[in-house]
Scaffold this motif. Sequence first.
Motif, mmCIF file in Angstrom:
data_model
loop_
_atom_site.group_PDB
_atom_site.id
_atom_site.type_symbol
_atom_site.label_atom_id
_atom_site.label_comp_id
_atom_site.label_asym_id
_atom_site.label_seq_id
_atom_site.Cartn_x
_atom_site.Cartn_y
_atom_site.Cartn_z
ATOM 1 N N CYS A 137 104.028 -15.274 -40.941
ATOM 2 C CA CYS A 137 105.285 -14.838 -40.315
ATOM 3 C C CYS A 137 105.407 -13.322 -40.213
ATOM 4 C CB CYS A 137 106.507 -15.427 -41.003
ATOM 5 S SG CYS A 137 106.604 -17.201 -40.788
ATOM 6 N N PHE A 138 104.415 -12.540 -40.645
ATOM 7 C CA PHE A 138 104.429 -11.102 -40.390
ATOM 8 C C PHE A 138 104.441 -10.926 -38.880
ATOM 9 C CE2 PHE A 138 102.275 -7.341 -38.962
ATOM 10 C CZ PHE A 138 102.766 -6.331 -39.776
ATOM 11 N N SER A 139 105.279 -10.019 -38.404
ATOM 12 C CA SER A 139 105.281 -9.741 -36.969
ATOM 13 C C SER A 139 105.655 -8.283 -36.737
ATOM 14 C CB SER A 139 106.266 -10.652 -36.228
ATOM 15 O OG SER A 139 107.581 -10.379 -36.642
ATOM 16 N N CYS A 140 105.107 -7.720 -35.704
ATOM 17 C CA CYS A 140 105.512 -6.394 -35.255
ATOM 18 C C CYS A 140 105.165 -6.268 -33.790
ATOM 19 C CB CYS A 140 104.898 -5.279 -36.097
ATOM 20 S SG CYS A 140 103.187 -4.938 -35.811
ATOM 21 N N GLY A 141 105.827 -5.322 -33.150
ATOM 22 C CA GLY A 141 105.601 -5.106 -31.733
ATOM 23 C C GLY A 141 104.928 -3.774 -31.486
ATOM 24 N N PHE A 142 104.416 -3.627 -30.275
ATOM 25 C CA PHE A 142 103.739 -2.399 -29.860
ATOM 26 C C PHE A 142 104.238 -1.997 -28.489
ATOM 27 C CE2 PHE A 142 100.780 -4.969 -32.301
ATOM 28 C CZ PHE A 142 100.454 -4.109 -33.325
ATOM 29 N N MET A 143 104.352 -0.679 -28.273
ATOM 30 C CA MET A 143 104.652 -0.130 -26.951
ATOM 31 C C MET A 143 103.648 0.986 -26.693
ATOM 32 S SD MET A 143 108.799 0.294 -26.780
ATOM 33 C CE MET A 143 108.928 1.339 -28.210
#
Length: 171
Positions: free
Chosen positions: A112-118
């Motif tokens: 469930c680790f999550s992160c976003g990138f831009m």
Amino acid sequence: MSSVSQGNSVTIIVPANRVLEVSTAGEASVTIEGGRTWWLRTGDKRRLLLPDPAKRVTITALSGTATYTVFYTDVVPFTGNRTLTLDDNGKILRCDDPSNVMITVPRDLPECFSCGFMMWSTGTITVSAGSGAAKRSSASALSTQYQWGSVLVAKNADEASAEFLLGGGFS
């Protein structure tokens, strides 16, 4: 956004250093555990930054409906290669580097680790699996300015072999 109807209350836990926004179409109160109470009237909106540690907050709709949102995401600018850590969970990592960068997903990130990138500049973000981790999607790179994507660790049964997926604009 969540809501509380007239005559009801809800108690939520707001993590440390997060913003809680409450508004009302009637009258409402917002009480922070061990702290103060704010009273809101029709049309009022209040943003509260809650410091360490996490706090219980009770929102009561005295009349009408009170709505609330906890802002969980931080946008974190970065340049250069980086290995994800547990501290990156729930954050959006904004790449300001005009050069190509490598993001490594280590094997010990939990399920469930999550992160976003831009990609905010002109380089490319490439995501790779660290030793013992496994990428389970065919995509791996963000190469267009203002493109975004995300990573989700979907499985890590032994806490030493993270299996992750990439989504969004990765190709």
